[in-house]
Design an enzyme around this catalytic site. Sequence first.
Site: not given
Length: 150
Positions: A55, A83, A86
């Site tokens: 990302e 996560c 990101c």
Amino acid sequence: MTNDEKFMNEAIKVANLALNEDEVPIGCIIVKDGKIVAGGCNQREQDNDPTGHAEIVALRRAAKILGDWQLVDCTLYVTIEPCIMCAGAIIQSRIKRVVYGAPDIKGGAFGSSINILEAANINHRPEVVKGVLEKECAAIIKNYFKSKRK
């Protein structure tokens, strides 16, 4: 096939590029006005960069290509739930929509482990669509880690 499925298939192709480089196979693309602007896969190993997530790579590329860090009219497609790092970058970039394939129960920040969007004072909340081509996305990463355990 929906547009979300079409673009998730493209993210899966990008994940397979990471697999070929022996990186954790997560792929991400960013779409604006129905066209792919940028893509990225995990590059932590090859770059020795803890922020080298798919990302982050895709967000950086899209911002550079579009000439603006605010990606307000873009959709981010990623094979695995982002996560917290990101998710934070996605919020900062003002991405309009996030579409992900498989949940990440250990680290997913859009509901599976925690939900960053429940934070009271964040200034942007993208629309989140979960589970697009979930089985296909999950299989890539499960097979990768299964091969590592042999």
